[in-house]
Motif scaffolding. Structure first.
Motif, PDB file in Angstrom:
ATOM      1  N   ARG A  47       0.830  -1.210   0.000  1.00 37.73           N
ATOM      2  CA  ARG A  47       0.000   0.000   0.000  1.00 37.73           C
ATOM      3  C   ARG A  47       0.864   1.259   0.000  1.00 37.73           C
ATOM      4  O   ARG A  47       0.556   2.231  -0.683  1.00 37.73           O
ATOM      5  CB  ARG A  47      -0.940   0.002   1.201  1.00 37.73           C
ATOM      6  N   VAL A  48       1.945   1.247   0.768  1.00 32.86           N
ATOM      7  CA  VAL A  48       2.846   2.410   0.810  1.00 32.86           C
ATOM      8  C   VAL A  48       3.550   2.590  -0.534  1.00 32.86           C
ATOM      9  O   VAL A  48       3.727   3.715  -1.007  1.00 32.86           O
ATOM     10  CB  VAL A  48       3.853   2.269   1.977  1.00 32.86           C
ATOM     11  N   THR A  53       3.977   5.851  -5.527  1.00 33.70           N
ATOM     12  CA  THR A  53       3.887   5.984  -6.988  1.00 33.70           C
ATOM     13  C   THR A  53       2.880   7.059  -7.373  1.00 33.70           C
ATOM     14  O   THR A  53       3.130   7.867  -8.272  1.00 33.70           O
ATOM     15  CB  THR A  53       3.492   4.627  -7.602  1.00 33.70           C
ATOM     16  N   VAL A  54       1.757   7.094  -6.685  1.00 33.65           N
ATOM     17  CA  VAL A  54       0.742   8.104  -6.987  1.00 33.65           C
ATOM     18  C   VAL A  54       1.244   9.506  -6.618  1.00 33.65           C
ATOM     19  O   VAL A  54       0.943  10.476  -7.309  1.00 33.65           O
ATOM     20  CB  VAL A  54      -0.590   7.760  -6.293  1.00 33.65           C
ATOM     21  N   TRP A  55       2.049   9.633  -5.560  1.00 28.00           N
ATOM     22  CA  TRP A  55       2.631  10.940  -5.225  1.00 28.00           C
ATOM     23  C   TRP A  55       3.587  11.401  -6.334  1.00 28.00           C
ATOM     24  O   TRP A  55       3.635  12.584  -6.659  1.00 28.00           O
ATOM     25  CB  TRP A  55       3.350  10.912  -3.878  1.00 28.00           C
ATOM     26  N   PHE A  56       4.354  10.471  -6.912  1.00 27.05           N
ATOM     27  CA  PHE A  56       5.220  10.828  -8.039  1.00 27.05           C
ATOM     28  C   PHE A  56       4.393  11.312  -9.235  1.00 27.05           C
ATOM     29  O   PHE A  56       4.722  12.311  -9.875  1.00 27.05           O
ATOM     30  CB  PHE A  56       6.090   9.641  -8.467  1.00 27.05           C
ATOM     31  N   GLY A 116       7.799  19.859  -5.901  1.00 27.79           N
ATOM     32  CA  GLY A 116       8.947  19.326  -5.166  1.00 27.79           C
ATOM     33  C   GLY A 116       8.529  18.604  -3.900  1.00 27.79           C
ATOM     34  O   GLY A 116       9.094  17.559  -3.551  1.00 27.79           O
ATOM     35  N   LEU A 117       7.526  19.133  -3.210  1.00 26.36           N
ATOM     36  CA  LEU A 117       7.029  18.471  -2.004  1.00 26.36           C
ATOM     37  C   LEU A 117       6.373  17.132  -2.346  1.00 26.36           C
ATOM     38  O   LEU A 117       6.555  16.142  -1.629  1.00 26.36           O
ATOM     39  CB  LEU A 117       6.040  19.384  -1.274  1.00 26.36           C
ATOM     40  N   ALA A 118       5.644  17.088  -3.460  1.00 28.18           N
ATOM     41  CA  ALA A 118       5.027  15.827  -3.886  1.00 28.18           C
ATOM     42  C   ALA A 118       6.103  14.804  -4.265  1.00 28.18           C
ATOM     43  O   ALA A 118       5.998  13.624  -3.907  1.00 28.18           O
ATOM     44  CB  ALA A 118       4.079  16.067  -5.054  1.00 28.18           C
ATOM     45  N   PHE A 119       7.137  15.238  -4.984  1.00 28.50           N
ATOM     46  CA  PHE A 119       8.235  14.325  -5.334  1.00 28.50           C
ATOM     47  C   PHE A 119       8.970  13.850  -4.080  1.00 28.50           C
ATOM     48  O   PHE A 119       9.346  12.679  -3.980  1.00 28.50           O
ATOM     49  CB  PHE A 119       9.220  14.993  -6.291  1.00 28.50           C
ATOM     50  N   ALA A 120       9.186  14.749  -3.114  1.00 33.81           N
ATOM     51  CA  ALA A 120       9.863  14.361  -1.870  1.00 33.81           C
ATOM     52  C   ALA A 120       9.017  13.356  -1.085  1.00 33.81           C
ATOM     53  O   ALA A 120       9.555  12.396  -0.514  1.00 33.81           O
ATOM     54  CB  ALA A 120      10.152  15.591  -1.020  1.00 33.81           C
ATOM     55  N   ALA A 121       7.698  13.552  -1.059  1.00 37.58           N
ATOM     56  CA  ALA A 121       6.821  12.603  -0.374  1.00 37.58           C
ATOM     57  C   ALA A 121       6.881  11.236  -1.059  1.00 37.58           C
ATOM     58  O   ALA A 121       6.979  10.202  -0.394  1.00 37.58           O
ATOM     59  CB  ALA A 121       5.387  13.123  -0.348  1.00 37.58           C
ATOM     60  N   GLY A 122       6.842  11.235  -2.379  1.00 36.31           N
ATOM     61  CA  GLY A 122       6.927   9.971  -3.116  1.00 36.31           C
ATOM     62  C   GLY A 122       8.254   9.273  -2.884  1.00 36.31           C
ATOM     63  O   GLY A 122       8.300   8.053  -2.674  1.00 36.31           O
ATOM     64  N   TRP A 123       9.336  10.022  -2.909  1.00 37.77           N
ATOM     65  CA  TRP A 123      10.664   9.442  -2.706  1.00 37.77           C
ATOM     66  C   TRP A 123      10.821   8.893  -1.284  1.00 37.77           C
ATOM     67  O   TRP A 123      11.333   7.798  -1.079  1.00 37.77           O
ATOM     68  CB  TRP A 123      11.744  10.483  -2.997  1.00 37.77           C
ATOM     69  N   GLY A 124      10.382   9.676  -0.303  1.00 38.08           N
ATOM     70  CA  GLY A 124      10.500   9.234   1.090  1.00 38.08           C
ATOM     71  C   GLY A 124       9.687   7.986   1.369  1.00 38.08           C
ATOM     72  O   GLY A 124      10.137   7.092   2.087  1.00 38.08           O
ATOM     73  N   LEU A 125       8.487   7.897   0.782  1.00 35.84           N
ATOM     74  CA  LEU A 125       7.673   6.700   0.979  1.00 35.84           C
ATOM     75  C   LEU A 125       8.256   5.513   0.222  1.00 35.84           C
ATOM     76  O   LEU A 125       8.202   4.374   0.689  1.00 35.84           O
ATOM     77  CB  LEU A 125       6.231   6.955   0.533  1.00 35.84           C
ATOM     78  N   MET A 126       8.802   5.765  -0.966  1.00 39.81           N
ATOM     79  CA  MET A 126       9.388   4.674  -1.745  1.00 39.81           C
ATOM     80  C   MET A 126      10.604   4.079  -1.021  1.00 39.81           C
ATOM     81  O   MET A 126      10.801   2.875  -1.004  1.00 39.81           O
ATOM     82  CB  MET A 126       9.800   5.182  -3.124  1.00 39.81           C
ATOM     83  N   GLU A 127      11.400   4.952  -0.410  1.00 39.38           N
ATOM     84  CA  GLU A 127      12.579   4.500   0.324  1.00 39.38           C
ATOM     85  C   GLU A 127      12.252   4.062   1.746  1.00 39.38           C
ATOM     86  O   GLU A 127      13.140   3.601   2.467  1.00 39.38           O
ATOM     87  CB  GLU A 127      13.626   5.621   0.373  1.00 39.38           C
ATOM     88  N   ARG A 128      11.018   4.260   2.174  1.00 39.92           N
ATOM     89  CA  ARG A 128      10.546   3.928   3.521  1.00 39.92           C
ATOM     90  C   ARG A 128      11.366   4.622   4.593  1.00 39.92           C
ATOM     91  O   ARG A 128      11.673   4.050   5.642  1.00 39.92           O
ATOM     92  CB  ARG A 128      10.551   2.424   3.728  1.00 39.92           C
ATOM     93  N   ALA A 129      11.722   5.851   4.310  1.00 37.04           N
ATOM     94  CA  ALA A 129      12.503   6.642   5.260  1.00 37.04           C
ATOM     95  C   ALA A 129      11.583   7.164   6.362  1.00 37.04           C
ATOM     96  O   ALA A 129      10.403   7.412   6.124  1.00 37.04           O
ATOM     97  CB  ALA A 129      13.162   7.815   4.542  1.00 37.04           C
ATOM     98  N   PRO A 130      12.101   7.344   7.569  1.00 34.87           N
ATOM     99  CA  PRO A 130      11.266   7.883   8.655  1.00 34.87           C
ATOM    100  C   PRO A 130      10.742   9.288   8.338  1.00 34.87           C
ATOM    101  O   PRO A 130       9.618   9.617   8.693  1.00 34.87           O
ATOM    102  CB  PRO A 130      12.200   7.907   9.859  1.00 34.87           C
ATOM    103  N   TRP A 131      11.542  10.103   7.656  1.00 32.00           N
ATOM    104  CA  TRP A 131      11.091  11.454   7.301  1.00 32.00           C
ATOM    105  C   TRP A 131      10.061  11.417   6.178  1.00 32.00           C
ATOM    106  O   TRP A 131       9.296  12.374   6.008  1.00 32.00           O
ATOM    107  CB  TRP A 131      12.270  12.336   6.894  1.00 32.00           C
ATOM    108  N   VAL A 134       6.461  11.757   7.454  1.00 31.53           N
ATOM    109  CA  VAL A 134       6.142  13.117   7.904  1.00 31.53           C
ATOM    110  C   VAL A 134       5.935  14.044   6.705  1.00 31.53           C
ATOM    111  O   VAL A 134       4.977  14.828   6.669  1.00 31.53           O
ATOM    112  CB  VAL A 134       7.254  13.647   8.837  1.00 31.53           C
ATOM    113  N   VAL A 135       6.806  13.953   5.716  1.00 34.35           N
ATOM    114  CA  VAL A 135       6.684  14.801   4.524  1.00 34.35           C
ATOM    115  C   VAL A 135       5.387  14.489   3.779  1.00 34.35           C
ATOM    116  O   VAL A 135       4.698  15.399   3.301  1.00 34.35           O
ATOM    117  CB  VAL A 135       7.921  14.633   3.607  1.00 34.35           C
ATOM    118  N   ALA A 136       5.033  13.218   3.691  1.00 31.51           N
ATOM    119  CA  ALA A 136       3.795  12.841   3.000  1.00 31.51           C
ATOM    120  C   ALA A 136       2.565  13.370   3.746  1.00 31.51           C
ATOM    121  O   ALA A 136       1.601  13.824   3.115  1.00 31.51           O
ATOM    122  CB  ALA A 136       3.720  11.335   2.846  1.00 31.51           C
ATOM    123  N   ILE A 137       2.591  13.340   5.062  1.00 32.93           N
ATOM    124  CA  ILE A 137       1.466  13.867   5.837  1.00 32.93           C
ATOM    125  C   ILE A 137       1.353  15.367   5.652  1.00 32.93           C
ATOM    126  O   ILE A 137       0.250  15.910   5.464  1.00 32.93           O
ATOM    127  CB  ILE A 137       1.598  13.472   7.323  1.00 32.93           C
TER     128      ILE A 137
END
Length: 173
Positions: A47-48, A53-56, A116-131, A134-137
Motif C-alpha cells: 500500500r505504501v 507511486t501516486v505521489w510521483f 517538489g514536495l510531492a516528489f519528496a513525499a513519493g521518494w520518502g515513501l518509496m525509500e521507507r525513510a522515517p522522514w 512526515v513529509v507525506a502527511i
C-alpha cells in the motif's frame, strides 16, 4: 517477582512463598507479539509503494500543468503574441508595471515548491525513510483543497499513514 497471595517478594526460582506457602506461578514463554505480523507488514508495504507511486504521478502532473498554465498566464497578462491579448496591453497594470511579473514569479515558486514536495513525499515513501511519512502527511494536508485529485490523494495518504497501527506498521518497514 512477588507472591500473588500476600505480595511477599520472592527470590528468583523460589517455588513457594515463605510467608503464606502459596506456590509461585510458573513462568511461561510470552506469546508471539502479533500473529501474522509478516503478512500485515507485507500488505502495508504494498500500500505504501502504491501511495508513493501516486505521489510521483501527482507531482509530475502538478509540474506539467503548472508550466502550461503559467505560460498561458504570462502570455495573457503581458499581451505577448498575436492570439492572446489581456486586459492590460504590454504589462501596464493598474498597480504598477512590475505587478504582473511579481505575481507570475510567486506562482512559479509555488508550482515548483508544490511539485517538489510531492516528489519528496513519493521518494520518502518509496525509500521507507522515517522522514518520508512526515513529509507525506504535510503534503497531504497542503493538498486537501486541490479538488478533486489532491483531495483524494490527501485522504488516501492520511488514512494510510495516520494512526497507531499504521505508525507501528510503517516503523516495521
Amino acid at each position: 517477582m512477588f507472591c500473588s497471595g500476600c505480595g511477599q517478594a520472592l527470590a528468583q526460582g523460589q517455588p513457594v512463598c515463605p510467608q503464606c506457602g502459596r506456590p509461585a506461578a510458573a513462568t511461561t514463554a510470552p506469546p508471539p507479539l502479533v500473529p501474522n505480523l509478516a503478512f500485515e507488514v507485507a500488505t502495508y508495504a504494498n500500500r505504501v509503494r502504491a501511495l508513493s507511486t501516486v505521489w510521483f504521478i501527482y507531482g509530475g502532473l502538478s509540474l506539467l500543468l503548472g508550466i502550461v498554465g503559467l505560460a498561458f498566464a504570462n502570455s495573457f497578462l503581458n499581451g505577448n503574441g498575436f492570439w492572446m491579448r489581456g486586459p492590460w496591453p504590454h504589462g501596464n497594470f493598474p498597480l504598477g508595471p512590475g505587478f504582473g511579473s511579481a505575481i507570475l514569479h510567486f506562482a512559479w515558486i509555488m508550482v515548483i515548491l508544490r511539485s517538489g514536495l510531492a516528489f519528496a513525499a513519493g521518494w520518502g515513501l518509496m525509500e521507507r525513510a522515517p522522514w518520508g511519512r512526515v513529509v507525506a502527511i504535510v503534503a497531504a494536508f497542503l493538498s486537501l483543497l486541490k479538488i478533486p485529485f489532491g483531495t483524494a490523494l490527501a485522504i488516501w495518504t492520511l488514512v494510510t499513514l495516520l494512526g497507531y497501527r499504521n505508525t507501528t506498521l510503517y516503523d516495521q518497514l
